[in-house]
Structures are given as structure tokens and as C-alpha cells.
Scaffold this motif. Structure first.
Motif, PDB file in Angstrom:
ATOM      1  N   LEU A 176     -54.810 -16.077 -69.473  1.00 34.44           N
ATOM      2  CA  LEU A 176     -55.926 -16.124 -68.530  1.00 34.44           C
ATOM      3  C   LEU A 176     -56.991 -15.087 -68.888  1.00 34.44           C
ATOM      4  N   PHE A 207     -51.525 -23.553 -69.972  1.00 31.14           N
ATOM      5  CA  PHE A 207     -52.586 -22.774 -70.619  1.00 31.14           C
ATOM      6  C   PHE A 207     -52.404 -22.767 -72.139  1.00 31.14           C
ATOM      7  N   ALA A 267     -58.717 -24.613 -67.277  1.00 34.55           N
ATOM      8  CA  ALA A 267     -58.440 -23.784 -68.449  1.00 34.55           C
ATOM      9  C   ALA A 267     -58.794 -24.531 -69.732  1.00 34.55           C
ATOM     10  N   LEU A 296     -60.855 -19.780 -61.659  1.00 33.08           N
ATOM     11  CA  LEU A 296     -61.084 -20.624 -62.833  1.00 33.08           C
ATOM     12  C   LEU A 296     -62.361 -21.452 -62.681  1.00 33.08           C
ATOM     13  N   LEU A 306     -56.372 -18.834 -57.527  1.00 32.52           N
ATOM     14  CA  LEU A 306     -56.432 -19.108 -58.964  1.00 32.52           C
ATOM     15  C   LEU A 306     -57.454 -20.203 -59.261  1.00 32.52           C
TER      16      LEU A 306
END
Length: 338
Positions: free
Chosen positions: A54, A272, A16, A99, A95
Motif C-alpha cells: 500500500l 495487491f 489498487a 484508495l 481503506l
């Protein structure tokens, strides 16, 4: 080779951070010593506040809806439905893959290496043969970078807590994150696929997974006959400290910046948010330490209070209090879920 940002750590928060930096127009190289999909023992619930973070990165991982939280003990339960949207149960591997794809789309360079030295000065950082204007250390609970730059602080030896997690092939029976409070552990049930639930637990170093599940009749009955859908994994100890969130042009992001406990399940949302303010600091925005304190304030206060209660004689009263004081219980959950 010189870039604007080097990110150390290829887990969700590191990815992230790299994506945030690319979206801001910075050149980025990510350093990770593992070259496969990274898994971790965790509850796998993304709180409602994590999903918009996200989405702005261009990442929409598949998963199961999470509409609230249910605290449960042997005698009662207290349910709370999120008011500000729903969360999502997402396998950590799912996840990570989502990403990773997004980072590759944006041109994040990747180097497979182990970081053993960090040289920083007033104009940048040199690490693993790379020169960068900034280093974002997102290398986890036991961050080597944190130690190498002298920001490691010894954690408490007492009441050290660890995590265990395993998946089971059974259809989810609820759209709530169920949290069973036993005498010594918390057990989290999170739906992550139409035919899979994750069972994660937090407790002391001697916590026995099978024994703990067997001690919760309601849960044991639901899992009777269900085949394991993953191997048993562990993590911890969770309480980690850093002297401060940054040192010069090295910024600690996510668990590397210090962690209280996984008890409230919003670690990824915080990571994040920290990635976003790290990029802002690297592009002329407010200083990182102050923004780090701002985005983590609720977590540090509320989670520390709940962990303190969980490790005290008040533990047995947590679920009864949540049941008898639904307004207070809901306010705390909602605040953390944002």
C-alpha cells in the motif's frame, strides 16, 4: 474512447490495480456499478506484508496496530508475534476511501456502469462502450467478468462457508488478532479504531452471529453492554474457482481469480500483489498466469491445508497443536503474514 487499461470493480483490489497502472504511466478507466463507499464483511486485518504494498501506492490508511495472532479455544490459546513488522486493523470503508482519494489524485477516470458483455480480440478489449488494450477484472468473489469470458468453474457444494461481520463500540483489549475456534465457526476479533473492534466469523450458511458470540464466554463478557457500531453484514460462499487467471488480454485479479477461504486473512495482500504483476504483464513483463501462480503459491498450499483440517475431524486439534508446536505454528503464520 480508448485507454490502456480498463479495471472492472471498484473495491480495494480494483482501486489498487488502477493506481498501479497509473504509476506505470498507463491511462486507466475504472468501471464500478456502485457510486458510494464500498463495504464488505471481512476481518479487516492488513497483514504486515500488505502495508509496504500500500505504501508504494502512496496509501497510508488510519487504523490500529496488529502485532500478531492468537488462536484460542475454550481451554487454551497460542500467541504469535509477527517478526517482520506489524500489521494494521483498518475499517474496510476507511481503506476504500483512502484508495479512492489516491486514484483520483492520479487521474483515474471512473464510469458508473454494470458490465454485461465483454468483447475481446488479439489487440484489446471492448467493455461498456470503452476500448482498452487490457482489462483487469477485479470484480470480486462472484465475478461477472469471469463468467462472461468462460473462466467460471463450479465450486464444491459441500462445506460451503460464509462470513458475517459487525463492529462494536468498545476499546480494543489486545493488539493481536484473536481467532476463536469453536466447534463449527472461527471468530476473528480485530481492533480497527481506539474505540471500536470488529467481530467477524466464518462458518456454514446457518451460522447465527449472536448465538456464536454467546457461546464464547470470554468474548461475550468483553462485549457485554457494548453498542453495535455497524450493521451485521454477510458474504460468501468463499470457495470460488477460475479455470485459469487470464484469457487473452483479460486478467482476473484478486478474488475474481479464484479464492480458497478467508480463514488466514491475507486476501488483500494477495490482491495487491496480483495487481502489481498484472500491470507488469500489461507493460511487457512476464506473462500473468505464471506470476499469479508465484505470488499465490504459499496461500494456495497453506490455506488449502488449513481449510482441509478445519473441515475434518482434525479441527478440534488445531489450537492444541498450535500451542504444543509453537515453532511450526509461528512459521505458518509468518509465511502468510509476509
Amino acid at each position: 474512447m480508448s485507454v490502456d487499461v480498463v479495471v472492472v470493480g471498484g473495491g480495494p483490489v480494483g482501486l489498487a490495480s488502477a493506481i498501479e497502472a497509473r504509476l506505470a504511466g498507463l491511462t486507466v478507466t475504472l468501471i464500478e456499478q456502485r457510486d458510494d463507499t464500498i463495504d464488505k464483511a471481512c476481518g479487516e486485518g492488513l497483514m504486515p506484508g500488505a502495508l509496504p504494498l500500500l505504501a508504494r501506492l502512496g496509501v497510508e490508511p488510519e487504523g490500529m496496530p496488529l502485532r500478531g495472532v492468537s488462536y484460542r479455544d475454550a481451554h487454551r490459546h497460542a500467541d504469535y508475534l509477527f517478526r517482520g513488522g506489524i500489521g494494521r486493523g483498518v475499517r474496510r470503508t476507511t481503506l476504500h476511501s483512502a484508495l479512492t482519494r489516491r486514484a483520483e489524485e492520479l487521474g483515474v477516470e471512473r464510469v458508473t456502469a454494470k458490465v454485461e458483455r465483454v468483447d475481446a480480440d488479439a489487440t484489446g478489449v471492448t467493455v461498456a462502450g470503452l476500448r482498452a488494450g487490457w482489462l483487469f477484472a477485479a470484480d470480486g468473489l462472484h465475478s461477472p467478468v469471469r463468467r462472461l469470458i468462460g473462466l467460471e468453474r463450479p465450486g464444491p457444494r459441500r462445506a460451503r462457508r460464509f462470513g458475517l461481520r459487525q463492529h462494536f463500540a468498545v476499546a480494543p483489549w489486545s493488539e493481536l488478532i484473536e481467532v476463536y475456534w469453536t466447534r463449527r465457526s472461527e471468530v476473528y476479533i480485530t481492533p480497527v479504531a481506539p474505540d471500536i473492534v470488529g467481530v467477524a466469523m466464518l462458518g456454514g450458511s446457518r451460522t447465527d452471529f449472536a448465538e456464536t458470540v454467546a457461546g464464547i464466554p470470554e468474548l461475550a463478557e468483553r462485549l457485554t453492554g457494548a453498542e453495535p457500531a455497524s450493521s451485521l453484514r454477510g458474504a460468501g460462499p468463499f470457495r470460488q474457482r477460475a479455470a485459469r487467471p487470464s484469457k487473452g488480454r483479460v486478467l482476473l485479479v484478486g478474488d475474481a481469480s479464484g479464492y480458497v477461504d478467508a480463514i488466514t486473512g491475507e486476501g488483500l495482500r494477495l490482491g495487491f500483489a496480483q495487481a502489481r504483476v498484472a500491470v507488469a504483464a500489461a507493460t511487457g513483463g512476464p506473462a500473468y498466469d505464471g506470476q499469479w501462480r508465484r505470488v499465490t503459491r504459499d496461500f494456495r498450499v497453506l490455506t488449502s491445508g488449513l481449510v482441509g483440517a478445519a473441515n475434518s475431524p482434525l479441527r478440534a486439534g488445531i489450537v492444541p497443536a498450535a500451542s504444543m508446536l509453537p515453532g511450526l505454528y509461528g512459521a505458518v503464520v509468518e509465511r502468510l503474514a509476509r
